[in-house]
Scaffold this motif. Structure first.
Motif, PDB file in Angstrom:
ATOM      1  N   ALA A  46      11.841  -3.611   6.167  1.00  0.00           N
ATOM      2  CA  ALA A  46      11.486  -3.778   7.580  1.00  0.00           C
ATOM      3  C   ALA A  46      12.553  -3.190   8.491  1.00  0.00           C
ATOM      4  CB  ALA A  46      11.273  -5.258   7.895  1.00  0.00           C
ATOM      5  N   LEU A  47      13.828  -3.411   8.148  1.00  0.00           N
ATOM      6  CA  LEU A  47      14.915  -2.885   8.975  1.00  0.00           C
ATOM      7  C   LEU A  47      14.985  -1.356   8.892  1.00  0.00           C
ATOM      8  CD1 LEU A  47      17.653  -5.532   8.143  1.00  0.00           C
ATOM      9  CD2 LEU A  47      16.477  -5.234  10.336  1.00  0.00           C
ATOM     10  N   LEU A  48      14.771  -0.811   7.712  1.00  0.00           N
ATOM     11  CA  LEU A  48      14.814   0.642   7.564  1.00  0.00           C
ATOM     12  C   LEU A  48      13.679   1.302   8.339  1.00  0.00           C
ATOM     13  CD1 LEU A  48      15.695   0.940   3.766  1.00  0.00           C
ATOM     14  CD2 LEU A  48      17.203   1.372   5.713  1.00  0.00           C
ATOM     15  N   ARG A  49      12.535   0.644   8.391  1.00  0.00           N
ATOM     16  CA  ARG A  49      11.421   1.195   9.168  1.00  0.00           C
ATOM     17  C   ARG A  49      11.748   1.230  10.659  1.00  0.00           C
ATOM     18  NH1 ARG A  49       6.413   2.019   7.488  1.00  0.00           N
ATOM     19  NH2 ARG A  49       5.407   1.058   9.274  1.00  0.00           N
ATOM     20  N   GLN A  50      12.614   0.307  11.111  1.00  0.00           N
ATOM     21  CA  GLN A  50      13.023   0.326  12.512  1.00  0.00           C
ATOM     22  C   GLN A  50      13.908   1.519  12.845  1.00  0.00           C
ATOM     23  OE1 GLN A  50      14.442  -3.432  14.157  1.00  0.00           O
ATOM     24  NE2 GLN A  50      13.249  -4.572  12.629  1.00  0.00           N
ATOM     25  N   LEU A  51      14.463   2.169  11.815  1.00  0.00           N
ATOM     26  CA  LEU A  51      15.257   3.386  12.010  1.00  0.00           C
ATOM     27  C   LEU A  51      14.375   4.633  12.018  1.00  0.00           C
ATOM     28  CD1 LEU A  51      18.290   2.722   9.628  1.00  0.00           C
ATOM     29  CD2 LEU A  51      18.229   2.503  12.119  1.00  0.00           C
ATOM     30  N   ASP A  52      13.039   4.430  11.964  1.00  0.00           N
ATOM     31  CA  ASP A  52      12.092   5.554  11.870  1.00  0.00           C
ATOM     32  C   ASP A  52      12.355   6.381  10.620  1.00  0.00           C
ATOM     33  OD1 ASP A  52      10.746   4.928  14.221  1.00  0.00           O
ATOM     34  OD2 ASP A  52      12.189   6.029  15.455  1.00  0.00           O
ATOM     35  N   MET A  53      12.808   5.729   9.569  1.00  0.00           N
ATOM     36  CA  MET A  53      13.077   6.424   8.318  1.00  0.00           C
ATOM     37  C   MET A  53      11.763   6.758   7.616  1.00  0.00           C
ATOM     38  SD  MET A  53      15.392   5.176   5.036  1.00  0.00           S
ATOM     39  CE  MET A  53      16.964   5.325   5.893  1.00  0.00           C
ATOM     40  N   PRO A  54      11.594   7.990   7.167  1.00  0.00           N
ATOM     41  CA  PRO A  54      10.378   8.345   6.429  1.00  0.00           C
ATOM     42  C   PRO A  54      10.220   7.491   5.182  1.00  0.00           C
ATOM     43  CG  PRO A  54      11.596  10.315   7.045  1.00  0.00           C
ATOM     44  CD  PRO A  54      12.482   9.144   7.350  1.00  0.00           C
ATOM     45  N   LEU A  55       8.989   7.308   4.778  1.00  0.00           N
ATOM     46  CA  LEU A  55       8.717   6.412   3.656  1.00  0.00           C
ATOM     47  C   LEU A  55       9.431   6.857   2.388  1.00  0.00           C
ATOM     48  CD1 LEU A  55       4.906   5.844   4.232  1.00  0.00           C
ATOM     49  CD2 LEU A  55       6.806   4.392   4.930  1.00  0.00           C
ATOM     50  N   ALA A  56       9.493   8.164   2.159  1.00  0.00           N
ATOM     51  CA  ALA A  56      10.147   8.662   0.951  1.00  0.00           C
ATOM     52  C   ALA A  56      11.633   8.312   0.956  1.00  0.00           C
ATOM     53  CB  ALA A  56       9.963  10.168   0.832  1.00  0.00           C
ATOM     54  N   ILE A 104      12.971   5.708   2.580  1.00  0.00           N
ATOM     55  CA  ILE A 104      13.065   4.265   2.372  1.00  0.00           C
ATOM     56  C   ILE A 104      12.996   3.945   0.889  1.00  0.00           C
ATOM     57  CG2 ILE A 104      11.902   2.048   2.710  1.00  0.00           C
ATOM     58  CD1 ILE A 104      11.074   2.962   5.461  1.00  0.00           C
ATOM     59  N   ALA A 105      12.038   4.552   0.192  1.00  0.00           N
ATOM     60  CA  ALA A 105      11.909   4.328  -1.250  1.00  0.00           C
ATOM     61  C   ALA A 105      13.183   4.751  -1.972  1.00  0.00           C
ATOM     62  CB  ALA A 105      10.705   5.094  -1.785  1.00  0.00           C
ATOM     63  N   ASP A 106      13.809   5.820  -1.487  1.00  0.00           N
ATOM     64  CA  ASP A 106      15.051   6.313  -2.094  1.00  0.00           C
ATOM     65  C   ASP A 106      16.173   5.298  -1.915  1.00  0.00           C
ATOM     66  OD1 ASP A 106      16.477   8.432  -3.418  1.00  0.00           O
ATOM     67  OD2 ASP A 106      17.456   8.860  -1.512  1.00  0.00           O
ATOM     68  N   VAL A 107      16.258   4.689  -0.730  1.00  0.00           N
ATOM     69  CA  VAL A 107      17.328   3.716  -0.458  1.00  0.00           C
ATOM     70  C   VAL A 107      17.109   2.432  -1.256  1.00  0.00           C
ATOM     71  CG1 VAL A 107      18.375   2.246   1.303  1.00  0.00           C
ATOM     72  CG2 VAL A 107      17.870   4.642   1.819  1.00  0.00           C
ATOM     73  N   VAL A 108      15.914   1.866  -1.161  1.00  0.00           N
ATOM     74  CA  VAL A 108      15.676   0.581  -1.839  1.00  0.00           C
ATOM     75  C   VAL A 108      15.634   0.740  -3.352  1.00  0.00           C
ATOM     76  CG1 VAL A 108      14.470  -0.387   0.148  1.00  0.00           C
ATOM     77  CG2 VAL A 108      13.159   0.767  -1.645  1.00  0.00           C
ATOM     78  N   GLY A 109      15.420   1.973  -3.832  1.00  0.00           N
ATOM     79  CA  GLY A 109      15.394   2.209  -5.273  1.00  0.00           C
ATOM     80  C   GLY A 109      16.738   2.579  -5.852  1.00  0.00           C
ATOM     81  N   ALA A 110      17.793   2.542  -5.056  1.00  0.00           N
ATOM     82  CA  ALA A 110      19.128   2.895  -5.535  1.00  0.00           C
ATOM     83  C   ALA A 110      19.602   1.896  -6.594  1.00  0.00           C
ATOM     84  CB  ALA A 110      20.110   2.931  -4.367  1.00  0.00           C
ATOM     85  N   ARG A 126       0.824  -1.213   0.000  1.00  0.00           N
ATOM     86  CA  ARG A 126       0.000   0.000   0.000  1.00  0.00           C
ATOM     87  C   ARG A 126       0.856   1.259   0.000  1.00  0.00           C
ATOM     88  NH1 ARG A 126      -2.891  -1.390   3.927  1.00  0.00           N
ATOM     89  NH2 ARG A 126      -2.130  -0.073   5.630  1.00  0.00           N
ATOM     90  N   LEU A 127       2.025   1.183   0.646  1.00  0.00           N
ATOM     91  CA  LEU A 127       2.910   2.344   0.714  1.00  0.00           C
ATOM     92  C   LEU A 127       3.817   2.465  -0.513  1.00  0.00           C
ATOM     93  CD1 LEU A 127       4.045   2.096   4.452  1.00  0.00           C
ATOM     94  CD2 LEU A 127       2.280   3.573   3.477  1.00  0.00           C
ATOM     95  N   GLY A 128       3.734   1.490  -1.415  1.00  0.00           N
ATOM     96  CA  GLY A 128       4.548   1.541  -2.613  1.00  0.00           C
ATOM     97  C   GLY A 128       5.987   1.129  -2.410  1.00  0.00           C
TER      98      GLY A 128
END
Length: 284
Positions: free
Chosen positions: A57-67, A69-75, A27-29
């Protein structure tokens, strides 16, 4: 449908996540299923998506904003993803350092140690002459203030070349409180020499920025000098309060809005170099 696809339950087990979390990521893309059955709506995943699911899941544990997270996983590759994560974490550490300093400052206030903090600042007075200034004003909150100050003083200093040159230290006047709840306005000012040229410049610049030309009256200032490190929030708040306490102790009344006077080269200065005067105009 590809026989190698995994049901959401099987994929969740491999990724060590819940089906609820996978639906949320979709849902969050952040992690879309490889296939969704049109008739049943069932989600299916590929085995090679497990690593991405665990990373999210691990990045969300860092309280990383969704945008972010998308930037990191989309590298494009691992090195680029690591750099983006490093940039995010540097931002976190900078914010936490500021919060830690603010917490210590508030502990001092709440415990009645304010006088100890104020005692670190030497307050003096100085008489300054009237000045012709070109200015740029803006309503801004505290988190945007440093960026705006840097940009506005750079624009004004550049414009001063058309106005006979800079004739004094740039300063920022606070016509009302600037905090996370109050947006001023603040006014950046650069003293210049040529009034006619300044008014012509302001008319042109005013089409893009809220600029004007005015006379800053002569004044006696009560001020304290601070280092580049102390300009950071909340150390700078203690400097303002130290000057106010000094004024109160001598029965002096503010005759105008408080200001920050930047007399040194900011980029060349080190953390412990004096760069700024925190000042209040006072009645003679």
């Amino acid at each position: 449908m590809d026989d190698d696809l995994l049901t959401i339950g099987a994929f969740a087990a491999r990724a060590r996540l819940s089906a609820k979390a996978l639906r949320l990521y979709d849902r969050l893309g952040l992690l879309a299923p490889a296939h969704v059955d049109e008739a049943s709506g069932y989600r299916y995943y590929r085995a090679d998506q497990v690593e991405r699911a665990r990373l999210v899941a691990l990045l969300r544990q860092l309280d990383m904003p969704l945008a972010r997270i998308a930037d990191v996983v989309g590298a494009e590759g691992g090195d680029e993803a690591a750099e983006r994560l490093g940039a995010y974490w540097a931002d976190v550490e900078h914010r936490v350092a500021g919060q830690r300093t603010l917490a210590e400052y508030l502990r001092g206030r709440l415990s009645g140690r304010s006088s100890e903090m104020y005692g670190k600042f030497v307050v003096e007075t100085v008489d300054v002459p009237a000045q012709l200034v070109i200015t740029e004003s803006r309503h801004t909150l505290a988190d945007e203030l440093p960026t705006w100050i840097g940009g506005s003083l750079e624009r004004l200093t550049s414009g001063a070349r058309e106005c006979g040159g800079v004739t004094g230290a740039p300063f920022v006047v606070y016509h009302a409180e600037v905090s996370m709840e109050s947006d001023g306005p603040a006014e950046a000012c650069v003293p210049v020499a040529d009034e006619a040229a300044a008014r012509a410049w302001a008319e042109r610049a005013g089409r893009a920025w809220e600029t004007r030309v005015r006379r800053e009256p002569a004044a006696r200032l009560a001020f304290t000098r601070i280092t580049k490190a102390q300009v950071a929030h909340p150390q700078i708040l203690a400097a303002f309060e130290a000057v106010e306490q000094w004024m109160s102790g001598r029965g002096l009344t503010a005759a105008g809005p408080c200001r920050e006077i930047y007399f040194a080269d900011w980029d060349a200065a080190g953390p412990q170099d004096p760069v700024c005067d925190i000042a209040f105009p006072v009645l003679p």
